[in-house]
Design an enzyme around this catalytic site. Structure first.
Site, PDB file in Angstrom:
ATOM      1  CD  GLU A 291      33.085  47.964  34.200  1.00 40.94           C
ATOM      2  OE1 GLU A 291      32.264  48.884  34.287  1.00 40.94           O
ATOM      3  OE2 GLU A 291      34.245  48.082  34.606  1.00 40.94           O
ATOM      4  CG  ASN A 381      44.247  52.179  35.945  1.00 42.97           C
ATOM      5  OD1 ASN A 381      45.256  52.651  35.446  1.00 42.97           O
ATOM      6  ND2 ASN A 381      44.191  50.933  36.392  1.00 42.97           N
TER       7      ASN A 381
END
Lengths: 506, 506
Positions: A291, A381
């Site tokens: 990614e 996160n």
């Protein structure tokens, strides 16, 4: 103004829509859902969100904000401080926003990164009112060429009522041609994603939307925020060495070739260091299907180890960014950036047989992994793409240093305080101490492998004692339930998972 | 013997390989890995494993046993009692084997059902020495026609050195033509699975292997074990009614049509009852893309509600089995049985947009689900296909009665004692009390929705108090870590999750 941006805004009528960031931000109303570009600090909208925050200081408003992943340019910080964020998805990594999430002030939806646009497309979450997309250019057709990330930008623009484009002059026009925009059809007309190697191009090079949807164009020239990864240290180098040795054994056993299989690496210092470990490895003609592409991707290109890299964003340190983006033509035929729905798609990940390397916040003796919640409660996160990759991978590796906070936290605990990846999905745990190969093992065997290979003293002995008592109580996955989270509780109470001097280990 | 089985064994030379079960079992040696047919009691090998157990009583041996899923005919029980099972994967549901697993006597690998053959195909777990496959027939070519399940049989037969076929005369020859055998290619040559609707046929009607690999054929005539599902009761009917009402709202909102999307339903009483709920619903032209087809599938056919059903096995109660298998021709053009790798494949599940309905052992206030471990330690059956479906579904529903053991156990707890499906993958929790729609909600909102909609008193009030204290401590996913598992600990100590009379709720 018309002629000034001819190369950047090629649809002549659209040049009339150039506005100030403040004017564009006025399109956003209280209660709206806004989809913004940006994935791991790359290609984020930089001007309009800050103008929106500025306006909110006089004229309070709240929105639901969706992005690709984390943003740079302090956008999440500034929006949080201005009280603009009611709801936020699917990922973030900003300290100020994180604190607001953990206070319960911002409702945060932590999602698998491949799934957000599926929920939007099917109307299962509130629709996008306005999309804000950073671009290097708008084509004659009105199609939008993204910058250093694709993320969710394409689907946001397609699904939004109105689109604001930020043309960023600091992003080189040479990025044009890097992107491959493929959008799956609505069900039940959905077809296979026709991608069979990391280098396959299956879509268009720009985001195709009707030009009349582009309601405003804002000119910016602020660079992406640089990544803050640290160079490899002794521990991360040891983790990399354990993994390289593991892959050498796999090749020797005939399970893999010297090309391995396409590699995905999570964001951050550890994953970057692991990838750097391949530079001095015997493997060749490697590929990535990942990614985020970090510094190590380009170091591997330069070392002649890597043939091709597919990602959804490019996030580099300041020095590496200067080198790469100053000469992107050199790498362009070996790179492609895709929507995160495609870069992370279970269909493609399973088909290609990805080697997925991600970071664990903590793991337990049975191989369950916590990627997100400090102490089981406080969001760090988000899960990001790690679930998309680990579940469907050929091989799912989770790496962590064996201890944190100077040894006061063991990254391997009796039971993780939050589960993002369960034992079914975790093949390898690796720390600087060593590597545990969990494939084909039952839970009691997994515990043995992890404790003996991955844990530093005194935690190793503490875990041996925990397991001995748990095994006496029995079960497929033995635990001493009233002690399973006691290390976390102790850390909360004393600031250390180590028992206090003189007290019994429990 | 030659002529007797002409219709069942059409390859003439293979008829010479007919042997007794004992003789066939002699092909299995100590330490071997054996792959057997059988998925949820359907189509299991019935004679050779029992002969193997018989032999092991004189001449001890141990094997690794892989199947599709659970077996009938007491095979797991008898093999466990004979000490034959060293290792077992990927699923089971036998009380004797379960106890051995929980004692640590049998090493059990609980796997996502779509993944076992991927591990085998890539050499990541020990290779299959002998496959034992129940069949209705062997074709001229030597290809094997399975019976009431496909499961992992095709890949086991393809990957094994030797294959033993059990021709079961009790299984109607009319099952021929029901199966669709598709085997993905090895990576990196893997292509998309060309399946776009539940009714697509993409493979062959039999398992293609070189006939010389068929080392023995055994003739049997014992029926599949019947399923033991219970009829709907007040609670399961209430669960079904809540779900039907939910889907009616989704149709009213334009998110779904009256056809819904292909439905997967887990095995067991609750899932069967939920499917029965569709009989009196307004939905029409339904389809199923599931792993096990239970009684409700055929009731829905008979009610004119269901157009097509794809599965990997057919497992019916005694009465329903007699009706269906006595007249299978009536249903055959509306049915297909596939390898579990295809029925459960993430690629296909995501593409079709499955509505996945599975059962939870327990769920927590944030929507994490435990499907497998009683008290966090003791294996019940295994995760089965629930992870394959829930992760990739359009909508993932988990159903459970709100309490168990006469109210002494709450199925909704502060923190599940084992996580099989985490909050990222769970969209709907439904109990007889009501339904919580978790889509687009942050954890604090999820807790509110679950507690207020799904929980019976006094547990609802206990959970409200837990959440109030947890919220005071803060975090994205607030918990009182030292109390998070206290309900389970209390149950272990007192036999009830309810606080003892007069004591404080904690």
């Amino acid at each position: 103004m018309y002629h000034e941006y001819q190369d950047r805004i090629r649809h002549p009528l659209l040049r009339e829509r150039i506005q100030s960031a403040a004017a564009a931000a006025a399109l956003i109303e209280d209660g709206m859902t806004v989809g913004m570009s940006g994935f791991t600090r790359a290609g984020d909208a930089k001007a309009v969100p800050l103008a929106l925050a500025e306006r909110a200081r006089q004229d309070p408003l709240q929105i639901t904000l969706m992005t690709g992943a984390s943003l740079g340019s302090d956008v999440d910080k500034v929006l949080t401080e201005a009280g603009v964020l009611a709801r936020r998805m699917p990922f973030q990594s900003d300290a100020t926003l994180r604190a607001a999430i953990n206070r319960g002030d911002v409702m945060f939806m932590d999602q698998h990164l491949s799934e957000t646009v599926e929920l939007l497309r099917t109307g299962q979450i509130a629709p996008i009112d306005v999309a804000i997309v950073e671009a290097v250019a708008i084509l004659d057709s009105g199609a939008i060429v993204p910058t250093t990330s694709v993320g969710n930008s394409a689907s946001f623009a397609i699904l939004a009522d109105k689109v604001i484009v930020e043309i960023n002059l600091a992003q080189p026009l040479a990025l044009e041609g890097l992107h491959d925009i493929f959008i799956p059809k609505h069900r039940p007309q959905r077809e296979p994603i026709p991608l069979m190697t990391p280098r396959d191009r299956i879509g268009t090079s720009a985001i195709m939307i009707p030009p009349e949807k582009i309601a405003a164009i804002v000119i910016t020239e602020r660079s992406d925020s640089a990544s803050t990864i640290l160079p490899a240290d002794e521990d991360t180098a040891a983790i990399a060495a354990h993994l390289v040795a593991f892959f050498e054994r796999e090749v020797a056993l005939g399970r893999l070739t010297e090309r391995l299989l396409p590699i995905q690496a999570g964001i951050g210092t550890i994953a970057n260091a692991v990838m750097m470990g391949f530079i001095d490895s015997p493997f060749r003609h490697l590929s990535m299907y990942s990614e985020v592409l970090q510094d190590s991707t380009f170091d591997l290109f330069d070392a002649g180890k890597l043939d091709f890299a597919s990602g959804s964003s490019i996030t580099l340190s300041a020095a590496k960014g200067e080198q790469v983006f100053g000469d992107i033509g050199r790498y362009k035929d070996r790179l492609v950036l895709r929507p995160q729905e495609v870069s992370n798609h279970p269909e493609v990940v399973r088909r290609l047989g990805i080697i997925a390397i991600n970071t664990a916040l903590e793991a337990d003796i049975y191989g369950n992994v916590n990627s997100t919640h400090v102490g089981g409660t406080h969001m760090m996160n988000g899960i990001g793409g790690s679930g998309d990759f680990a579940r469907n991978a050929y091989l799912a590796v989770f790496a962590t240093k064996s201890v944190a906070k100077g040894g006061k936290i063991s990254s391997i605990v009796p039971m993780v305080s939050h589960v993002d990846h369960n034992d079914h999905d975790v093949d390898i745990i690796v720390t600087e101490i060593g590597l545990a190969d969990l494939r084909g093992l039952a839970p009691r065997e997994r515990a043995q492998a992890i404790i003996e290979n991955c844990v530093a003293e005194p935690y190793r002995q503490m875990l041996r004692e925990y397991v001995a008592e748990a095994n006496r109580r029995g079960g497929h996955t033995p635990h001493v339930l009233e002690q399973a989270l006691s290390w976390h509780v102790r850390y909360g109470a004393t600031g250390s998972m180590l028992p206090e001097q003189g007290s019994q280990v429990s």
